[in-house]
Design a protein around this motif. Structure first.
Motif, PDB file in Angstrom:
ATOM      1  N   PRO A 137      -3.737 -13.678 -19.031  1.00  0.00           N
ATOM      2  CA  PRO A 137      -3.260 -12.463 -19.734  1.00  0.00           C
ATOM      3  C   PRO A 137      -4.119 -11.537 -19.361  1.00  0.00           C
ATOM      4  O   PRO A 137      -4.948 -11.036 -20.226  1.00  0.00           O
ATOM      5  N   VAL A 138      -4.027 -10.896 -17.988  1.00  0.00           N
ATOM      6  CA  VAL A 138      -4.859  -9.870 -17.912  1.00  0.00           C
ATOM      7  C   VAL A 138      -4.030  -8.362 -17.568  1.00  0.00           C
ATOM      8  O   VAL A 138      -2.821  -8.550 -17.231  1.00  0.00           O
ATOM      9  N   GLU A 139      -4.806  -7.331 -18.341  1.00  0.00           N
ATOM     10  CA  GLU A 139      -4.176  -5.866 -18.169  1.00  0.00           C
ATOM     11  C   GLU A 139      -4.785  -5.161 -16.971  1.00  0.00           C
ATOM     12  O   GLU A 139      -6.001  -5.128 -16.774  1.00  0.00           O
ATOM     13  N   VAL A 140      -3.770  -4.934 -16.027  1.00  0.00           N
ATOM     14  CA  VAL A 140      -4.299  -4.143 -14.896  1.00  0.00           C
ATOM     15  C   VAL A 140      -4.195  -2.529 -15.092  1.00  0.00           C
ATOM     16  O   VAL A 140      -3.262  -2.086 -15.784  1.00  0.00           O
ATOM     17  N   LEU A 141      -5.259  -2.112 -15.122  1.00  0.00           N
ATOM     18  CA  LEU A 141      -5.442  -0.654 -15.245  1.00  0.00           C
ATOM     19  C   LEU A 141      -5.368   0.240 -14.045  1.00  0.00           C
ATOM     20  O   LEU A 141      -6.068   0.122 -13.044  1.00  0.00           O
ATOM     21  N   GLU A 142      -4.689   1.450 -14.189  1.00  0.00           N
ATOM     22  CA  GLU A 142      -4.802   2.495 -13.128  1.00  0.00           C
ATOM     23  C   GLU A 142      -5.687   3.301 -13.443  1.00  0.00           C
ATOM     24  O   GLU A 142      -5.745   4.031 -14.687  1.00  0.00           O
ATOM     25  N   MET A 143      -6.773   3.558 -12.612  1.00  0.00           N
ATOM     26  CA  MET A 143      -7.996   4.517 -12.755  1.00  0.00           C
ATOM     27  C   MET A 143      -7.479   5.903 -12.353  1.00  0.00           C
ATOM     28  O   MET A 143      -6.837   6.209 -11.395  1.00  0.00           O
ATOM     29  N   GLU A 144      -7.846   6.923 -12.954  1.00  0.00           N
ATOM     30  CA  GLU A 144      -7.797   8.342 -12.602  1.00  0.00           C
ATOM     31  C   GLU A 144      -8.521   8.512 -11.124  1.00  0.00           C
ATOM     32  O   GLU A 144      -7.883   9.342 -10.222  1.00  0.00           O
ATOM     33  N   GLU A 145      -9.633   8.247 -11.305  1.00  0.00           N
ATOM     34  CA  GLU A 145     -10.615   8.209 -10.028  1.00  0.00           C
ATOM     35  C   GLU A 145     -10.417   6.955  -9.171  1.00  0.00           C
ATOM     36  O   GLU A 145      -9.975   5.903  -9.714  1.00  0.00           O
ATOM     37  N   SER A 146     -10.948   7.169  -7.933  1.00  0.00           N
ATOM     38  CA  SER A 146     -11.003   6.026  -6.888  1.00  0.00           C
ATOM     39  C   SER A 146     -11.760   4.938  -7.492  1.00  0.00           C
ATOM     40  O   SER A 146     -12.836   4.950  -8.073  1.00  0.00           O
ATOM     41  N   THR A 147     -11.411   3.711  -7.161  1.00  0.00           N
ATOM     42  CA  THR A 147     -12.152   2.332  -7.521  1.00  0.00           C
ATOM     43  C   THR A 147     -12.572   1.646  -6.312  1.00  0.00           C
ATOM     44  O   THR A 147     -12.763   0.564  -5.742  1.00  0.00           O
ATOM     45  N   ARG A 148     -12.409   2.473  -5.019  1.00  0.00           N
ATOM     46  CA  ARG A 148     -12.587   2.000  -3.612  1.00  0.00           C
ATOM     47  C   ARG A 148     -14.061   1.144  -3.537  1.00  0.00           C
ATOM     48  O   ARG A 148     -14.304   0.299  -2.633  1.00  0.00           O
ATOM     49  N   THR A 149     -15.180   1.875  -4.150  1.00  0.00           N
ATOM     50  CA  THR A 149     -16.373   1.416  -3.845  1.00  0.00           C
ATOM     51  C   THR A 149     -16.926   0.648  -5.417  1.00  0.00           C
ATOM     52  O   THR A 149     -16.268   1.048  -6.189  1.00  0.00           O
ATOM     53  N   ALA A 177     -19.437   0.953  -7.018  1.00  0.00           N
ATOM     54  CA  ALA A 177     -20.123   1.983  -7.724  1.00  0.00           C
ATOM     55  C   ALA A 177     -19.053   2.779  -8.310  1.00  0.00           C
ATOM     56  O   ALA A 177     -19.196   3.289  -9.514  1.00  0.00           O
ATOM     57  N   GLU A 178     -17.949   3.271  -7.588  1.00  0.00           N
ATOM     58  CA  GLU A 178     -17.027   4.118  -8.341  1.00  0.00           C
ATOM     59  C   GLU A 178     -15.947   3.165  -9.149  1.00  0.00           C
ATOM     60  O   GLU A 178     -15.801   3.538 -10.272  1.00  0.00           O
ATOM     61  N   ALA A 179     -15.900   1.968  -9.085  1.00  0.00           N
ATOM     62  CA  ALA A 179     -15.345   0.942  -9.921  1.00  0.00           C
ATOM     63  C   ALA A 179     -16.119   0.675 -11.032  1.00  0.00           C
ATOM     64  O   ALA A 179     -15.667   0.822 -12.181  1.00  0.00           O
ATOM     65  N   ALA A 180     -17.391   0.657 -10.976  1.00  0.00           N
ATOM     66  CA  ALA A 180     -18.185   0.419 -12.198  1.00  0.00           C
ATOM     67  C   ALA A 180     -18.234   1.794 -13.019  1.00  0.00           C
ATOM     68  O   ALA A 180     -18.344   1.601 -14.326  1.00  0.00           O
ATOM     69  N   ALA A 181     -18.287   2.837 -12.546  1.00  0.00           N
ATOM     70  CA  ALA A 181     -18.112   4.035 -13.191  1.00  0.00           C
ATOM     71  C   ALA A 181     -16.850   4.188 -13.902  1.00  0.00           C
ATOM     72  O   ALA A 181     -16.870   4.687 -15.119  1.00  0.00           O
ATOM     73  N   ALA A 182     -15.993   3.917 -13.261  1.00  0.00           N
ATOM     74  CA  ALA A 182     -14.629   4.139 -13.917  1.00  0.00           C
ATOM     75  C   ALA A 182     -14.130   2.877 -15.134  1.00  0.00           C
ATOM     76  O   ALA A 182     -13.495   3.343 -15.989  1.00  0.00           O
ATOM     77  N   ALA A 183     -14.853   1.832 -14.865  1.00  0.00           N
ATOM     78  CA  ALA A 183     -14.734   0.881 -15.786  1.00  0.00           C
ATOM     79  C   ALA A 183     -15.613   0.904 -17.045  1.00  0.00           C
ATOM     80  O   ALA A 183     -15.616   0.306 -18.014  1.00  0.00           O
ATOM     81  N   ILE A 193      -7.636  -1.704 -11.068  1.00  0.00           N
ATOM     82  CA  ILE A 193      -8.648  -2.927 -11.349  1.00  0.00           C
ATOM     83  C   ILE A 193      -8.151  -3.724 -12.805  1.00  0.00           C
ATOM     84  O   ILE A 193      -7.143  -3.215 -13.477  1.00  0.00           O
ATOM     85  N   PHE A 194      -8.734  -5.047 -12.831  1.00  0.00           N
ATOM     86  CA  PHE A 194      -8.619  -5.879 -13.971  1.00  0.00           C
ATOM     87  C   PHE A 194      -9.809  -6.408 -14.279  1.00  0.00           C
ATOM     88  O   PHE A 194     -10.780  -6.835 -13.387  1.00  0.00           O
ATOM     89  N   ALA A 195     -10.094  -6.798 -15.669  1.00  0.00           N
ATOM     90  CA  ALA A 195     -11.208  -7.467 -16.106  1.00  0.00           C
ATOM     91  C   ALA A 195     -10.737  -8.908 -16.410  1.00  0.00           C
ATOM     92  O   ALA A 195      -9.546  -9.118 -16.684  1.00  0.00           O
ATOM     93  N   ILE A 196     -11.651  -9.647 -15.905  1.00  0.00           N
ATOM     94  CA  ILE A 196     -11.467 -11.372 -16.204  1.00  0.00           C
ATOM     95  C   ILE A 196     -12.547 -11.954 -16.501  1.00  0.00           C
ATOM     96  O   ILE A 196     -13.758 -11.480 -16.102  1.00  0.00           O
ATOM     97  N   ALA A 197     -12.650 -12.966 -16.995  1.00  0.00           N
ATOM     98  CA  ALA A 197     -13.684 -13.862 -17.238  1.00  0.00           C
ATOM     99  C   ALA A 197     -14.071 -14.666 -15.963  1.00  0.00           C
ATOM    100  O   ALA A 197     -13.168 -14.816 -15.301  1.00  0.00           O
ATOM    101  N   PRO A 198     -15.498 -14.525 -15.516  1.00  0.00           N
ATOM    102  CA  PRO A 198     -15.921 -14.922 -14.286  1.00  0.00           C
ATOM    103  C   PRO A 198     -15.255 -16.349 -13.883  1.00  0.00           C
ATOM    104  O   PRO A 198     -15.086 -16.812 -12.983  1.00  0.00           O
TER     105      PRO A 198
END
Length: 156
Positions: free
Chosen positions: A18-30, A32-38, A135-140
């Motif tokens: 049950p994971v929600e996929v999020l669309e970010m306004e900014e890029s999550t290509r790297t 660092a970008e993904a961490a900032a967005a999340a 991106i999506f969040a998930i337990a490791p």
């Protein structure tokens, strides 16, 4: 919805995740970008690093904590074959994703995968969902189970 994003969502749903996929306004290509967005730590980003297996000719996936780098020598040892650069065409042909949006699940073909144990230091990690803005969040532990990746020491 892009085909890439749809494949990721379908793979997660098929696994009962049950994971929600999020669309970010900014890029999550790297990472660092993904961490900032999340709004998370850099190492909570599960980077998908792809190499070409020189003997198999197929992609090899290394799921790596955002702040870690894949050591090519260690990675080749873990993979059991020399590794080379995977070009964009090979990555797209085998995973179905473009560089910058390679998800850990939903690949077009079965992919040999390895897992950075550093990711298990967190309650949740974030991964690409098939595009440079999703991106999506998930337990490791769930990420490990869904990908079939083998935990291994391949980082510097």
């Amino acid at each position: 919805m892009s085909k890439s994003l749809a494949r990721v969502k379908a793979a997660l749903e098929a696994a009962g995740e049950p994971v929600e996929v999020l669309e970010m306004e900014e890029s999550t290509r790297t990472a660092a970008e993904a961490a900032a967005a999340a709004g998370c730590e850099l190492d909570q980003i599960a980077k998908s690093i792809i190499f070409r297996g020189e003997q198999s000719g197929h992609v090899v996936l290394f799921l790596t904590a955002g702040g870690n780098r894949v050591d090519p020598g260690k990675a080749a040892t873990v993979a059991g074959q020399p590794l080379g650069k995977a070009d964009a065409a090979l990555i797209r042909a085998e995973t179905g994703f473009a560089i910058g949006g390679v998800a850990p699940v939903g690949h077009l073909k079965p992919v040999t995968a390895f897992y950075d144990p550093r990711l298990s230091d967190f309650d949740k990690v974030w991964a690409a969902a098939g595009t440079p803005r999703h991106i999506f969040a998930i337990a490791p532990g769930r990420l490990l189970a869904l990908t079939g990746a083998k935990p291994a020491d391949f980082t510097t």
